[in-house]
Scaffold this motif. Structure first.
Motif, PDB file in Angstrom:
ATOM      1  N   LYS A  86     -23.384   9.338   4.776  1.00  0.00           N
ATOM      2  CA  LYS A  86     -23.077   7.905   4.817  1.00  0.00           C
ATOM      3  C   LYS A  86     -22.414   7.405   3.535  1.00  0.00           C
ATOM      4  O   LYS A  86     -22.367   6.205   3.279  1.00  0.00           O
ATOM      5  CB  LYS A  86     -24.351   7.102   5.086  1.00  0.00           C
ATOM      6  N   ASN A  87     -21.906   8.317   2.721  1.00  0.00           N
ATOM      7  CA  ASN A  87     -21.226   7.960   1.480  1.00  0.00           C
ATOM      8  C   ASN A  87     -19.834   8.567   1.464  1.00  0.00           C
ATOM      9  O   ASN A  87     -19.641   9.675   1.946  1.00  0.00           O
ATOM     10  CB  ASN A  87     -22.020   8.482   0.275  1.00  0.00           C
ATOM     11  N   ALA A  88     -18.897   7.832   0.893  1.00  0.00           N
ATOM     12  CA  ALA A  88     -17.529   8.334   0.790  1.00  0.00           C
ATOM     13  C   ALA A  88     -16.875   7.798  -0.470  1.00  0.00           C
ATOM     14  O   ALA A  88     -17.253   6.742  -0.984  1.00  0.00           O
ATOM     15  CB  ALA A  88     -16.712   7.915   2.020  1.00  0.00           C
ATOM     16  N   ASN A  89     -15.912   8.556  -0.962  1.00  0.00           N
ATOM     17  CA  ASN A  89     -15.112   8.136  -2.109  1.00  0.00           C
ATOM     18  C   ASN A  89     -13.656   8.144  -1.659  1.00  0.00           C
ATOM     19  O   ASN A  89     -13.149   9.165  -1.197  1.00  0.00           O
ATOM     20  CB  ASN A  89     -15.316   9.083  -3.282  1.00  0.00           C
ATOM     21  N   VAL A  90     -13.003   6.977  -1.771  1.00  0.00           N
ATOM     22  CA  VAL A  90     -11.627   6.822  -1.308  1.00  0.00           C
ATOM     23  C   VAL A  90     -10.787   6.261  -2.450  1.00  0.00           C
ATOM     24  O   VAL A  90     -11.200   5.319  -3.136  1.00  0.00           O
ATOM     25  CB  VAL A  90     -11.561   5.870  -0.089  1.00  0.00           C
ATOM     26  N   VAL A  91      -9.618   6.832  -2.656  1.00  0.00           N
ATOM     27  CA  VAL A  91      -8.702   6.365  -3.696  1.00  0.00           C
ATOM     28  C   VAL A  91      -7.515   5.691  -3.025  1.00  0.00           C
ATOM     29  O   VAL A  91      -6.880   6.264  -2.140  1.00  0.00           O
ATOM     30  CB  VAL A  91      -8.227   7.529  -4.589  1.00  0.00           C
ATOM     31  N   SER A  92      -7.248   4.456  -3.444  1.00  0.00           N
ATOM     32  CA  SER A  92      -6.086   3.737  -2.918  1.00  0.00           C
ATOM     33  C   SER A  92      -5.047   3.620  -4.026  1.00  0.00           C
ATOM     34  O   SER A  92      -5.382   3.449  -5.199  1.00  0.00           O
ATOM     35  CB  SER A  92      -6.489   2.343  -2.422  1.00  0.00           C
ATOM     36  N   LYS A  93      -3.800   3.751  -3.625  1.00  0.00           N
ATOM     37  CA  LYS A  93      -2.691   3.587  -4.558  1.00  0.00           C
ATOM     38  C   LYS A  93      -1.762   2.553  -3.931  1.00  0.00           C
ATOM     39  O   LYS A  93      -1.424   2.644  -2.754  1.00  0.00           O
ATOM     40  CB  LYS A  93      -1.953   4.913  -4.750  1.00  0.00           C
ATOM     41  N   PHE A  94      -1.396   1.560  -4.715  1.00  0.00           N
ATOM     42  CA  PHE A  94      -0.547   0.491  -4.201  1.00  0.00           C
ATOM     43  C   PHE A  94       0.294  -0.088  -5.323  1.00  0.00           C
ATOM     44  O   PHE A  94       0.091   0.231  -6.500  1.00  0.00           O
ATOM     45  CB  PHE A  94      -1.394  -0.606  -3.529  1.00  0.00           C
ATOM     46  N   ARG A  95       1.234  -0.925  -4.941  1.00  0.00           N
ATOM     47  CA  ARG A  95       2.134  -1.539  -5.909  1.00  0.00           C
ATOM     48  C   ARG A  95       2.087  -3.050  -5.712  1.00  0.00           C
ATOM     49  O   ARG A  95       2.092  -3.543  -4.594  1.00  0.00           O
ATOM     50  CB  ARG A  95       3.552  -1.021  -5.700  1.00  0.00           C
ATOM     51  N   LEU A 115       0.836  -1.194   0.000  1.00  0.00           N
ATOM     52  CA  LEU A 115       0.000   0.000   0.000  1.00  0.00           C
ATOM     53  C   LEU A 115       0.873   1.247   0.000  1.00  0.00           C
ATOM     54  O   LEU A 115       1.795   1.378   0.805  1.00  0.00           O
ATOM     55  CB  LEU A 115      -0.908  -0.010   1.237  1.00  0.00           C
ATOM     56  N   LEU A 116       0.602   2.157  -0.919  1.00  0.00           N
ATOM     57  CA  LEU A 116       1.357   3.405  -1.010  1.00  0.00           C
ATOM     58  C   LEU A 116       0.604   4.569  -0.377  1.00  0.00           C
ATOM     59  O   LEU A 116       1.201   5.378   0.325  1.00  0.00           O
ATOM     60  CB  LEU A 116       1.692   3.725  -2.470  1.00  0.00           C
ATOM     61  N   SER A 117      -0.704   4.665  -0.651  1.00  0.00           N
ATOM     62  CA  SER A 117      -1.482   5.748  -0.063  1.00  0.00           C
ATOM     63  C   SER A 117      -2.971   5.432  -0.107  1.00  0.00           C
ATOM     64  O   SER A 117      -3.432   4.662  -0.946  1.00  0.00           O
ATOM     65  CB  SER A 117      -1.221   7.069  -0.786  1.00  0.00           C
ATOM     66  N   VAL A 118      -3.682   6.065   0.801  1.00  0.00           N
ATOM     67  CA  VAL A 118      -5.142   6.014   0.844  1.00  0.00           C
ATOM     68  C   VAL A 118      -5.598   7.445   1.049  1.00  0.00           C
ATOM     69  O   VAL A 118      -5.195   8.102   2.014  1.00  0.00           O
ATOM     70  CB  VAL A 118      -5.657   5.116   1.995  1.00  0.00           C
ATOM     71  N   THR A 119      -6.418   7.934   0.133  1.00  0.00           N
ATOM     72  CA  THR A 119      -6.871   9.315   0.198  1.00  0.00           C
ATOM     73  C   THR A 119      -8.391   9.371   0.128  1.00  0.00           C
ATOM     74  O   THR A 119      -8.983   8.871  -0.829  1.00  0.00           O
ATOM     75  CB  THR A 119      -6.299  10.133  -0.983  1.00  0.00           C
ATOM     76  N   THR A 120      -8.996   9.955   1.140  1.00  0.00           N
ATOM     77  CA  THR A 120     -10.444  10.156   1.119  1.00  0.00           C
ATOM     78  C   THR A 120     -10.712  11.429   0.332  1.00  0.00           C
ATOM     79  O   THR A 120     -10.264  12.508   0.709  1.00  0.00           O
ATOM     80  CB  THR A 120     -11.008  10.253   2.549  1.00  0.00           C
ATOM     81  N   LYS A 121     -11.422  11.285  -0.776  1.00  0.00           N
ATOM     82  CA  LYS A 121     -11.710  12.421  -1.653  1.00  0.00           C
ATOM     83  C   LYS A 121     -12.950  13.180  -1.191  1.00  0.00           C
ATOM     84  O   LYS A 121     -12.965  14.401  -1.208  1.00  0.00           O
ATOM     85  CB  LYS A 121     -11.901  11.954  -3.099  1.00  0.00           C
ATOM     86  N   HIS A 122     -14.004  12.444  -0.834  1.00  0.00           N
ATOM     87  CA  HIS A 122     -15.264  13.066  -0.438  1.00  0.00           C
ATOM     88  C   HIS A 122     -15.941  12.214   0.626  1.00  0.00           C
ATOM     89  O   HIS A 122     -15.891  10.991   0.564  1.00  0.00           O
ATOM     90  CB  HIS A 122     -16.237  13.177  -1.623  1.00  0.00           C
TER      91      HIS A 122
END
Length: 150
Positions: free
Chosen positions: A98-107, A87-94
């Motif tokens: 009760k709703n969320a958008n999360v972007v994960s970046k990994f290798r 895992l490189l990063s986890v970023t909560t965008k919004h």
């Protein structure tokens, strides 16, 4: 005596802390589960990963008797083999209620991947309600379309 009281307090608070996890901590824990050799987000623990409606689609897409079904990959890592996932990063965008958008970046090996997770908060905590990656625009749409064609 104080240690015993603290331990008892932590035991009682653990379910509350788990239920109050943020989208970021939920997704981070989801990817750290891949550190264990028996990680299987599509198997036994799928109810702790996916929303009830997405879980129904995931289960319907799995072929019986170990054959390859419509879901022939792990959507959480956008891969078929997660060995060596880092895992490189986890970023909560919004976060909207009760709703969320999360972007994960990994290798995985030398390949960097980005997965966009749409989460909903259920009574059991945050759950994945849709997954998007370079190979799949929307897991929910892919599985729903597959189910309609049956």
């Amino acid at each position: 005596m104080i240690r015993a009281l603290l331990a008892a307090t932590m035991l009682l608070a653990a379910p509350v802390l788990a239920a109050e996890a943020t989208p970021t901590t939920f997704v981070t824990a989801l990817y750290h589960a891949y550190d264990k050799p028996d990680a299987d987000p599509l198997g036994r623990g799928a109810g702790k990963v996916f929303s009830p409606s997405l879980l129904a689609l995931v289960r319907a897409a799995r072929a019986p008797n170990g054959e390859v079904g419509k879901l022939d990959f792990d959507p959480i890592c956008a891969c078929q083999d997660a060995d060596g996932l880092r895992l490189l990063s986890v970023t909560t965008k919004h976060v909207f209620g009760k709703n969320a958008n999360v972007v994960s970046k990994f290798r995985i090996s030398a390949t960097e991947r980005v997965v966009d997770l749409t989460l909903i908060k259920t009574t059991a905590g945050w759950r994945v309600d849709d997954v998007s990656s370079a190979g799949v625009g929307s897991l929910r749409r892919l599985l729903a379309d597959s189910e309609r064609k049956r």
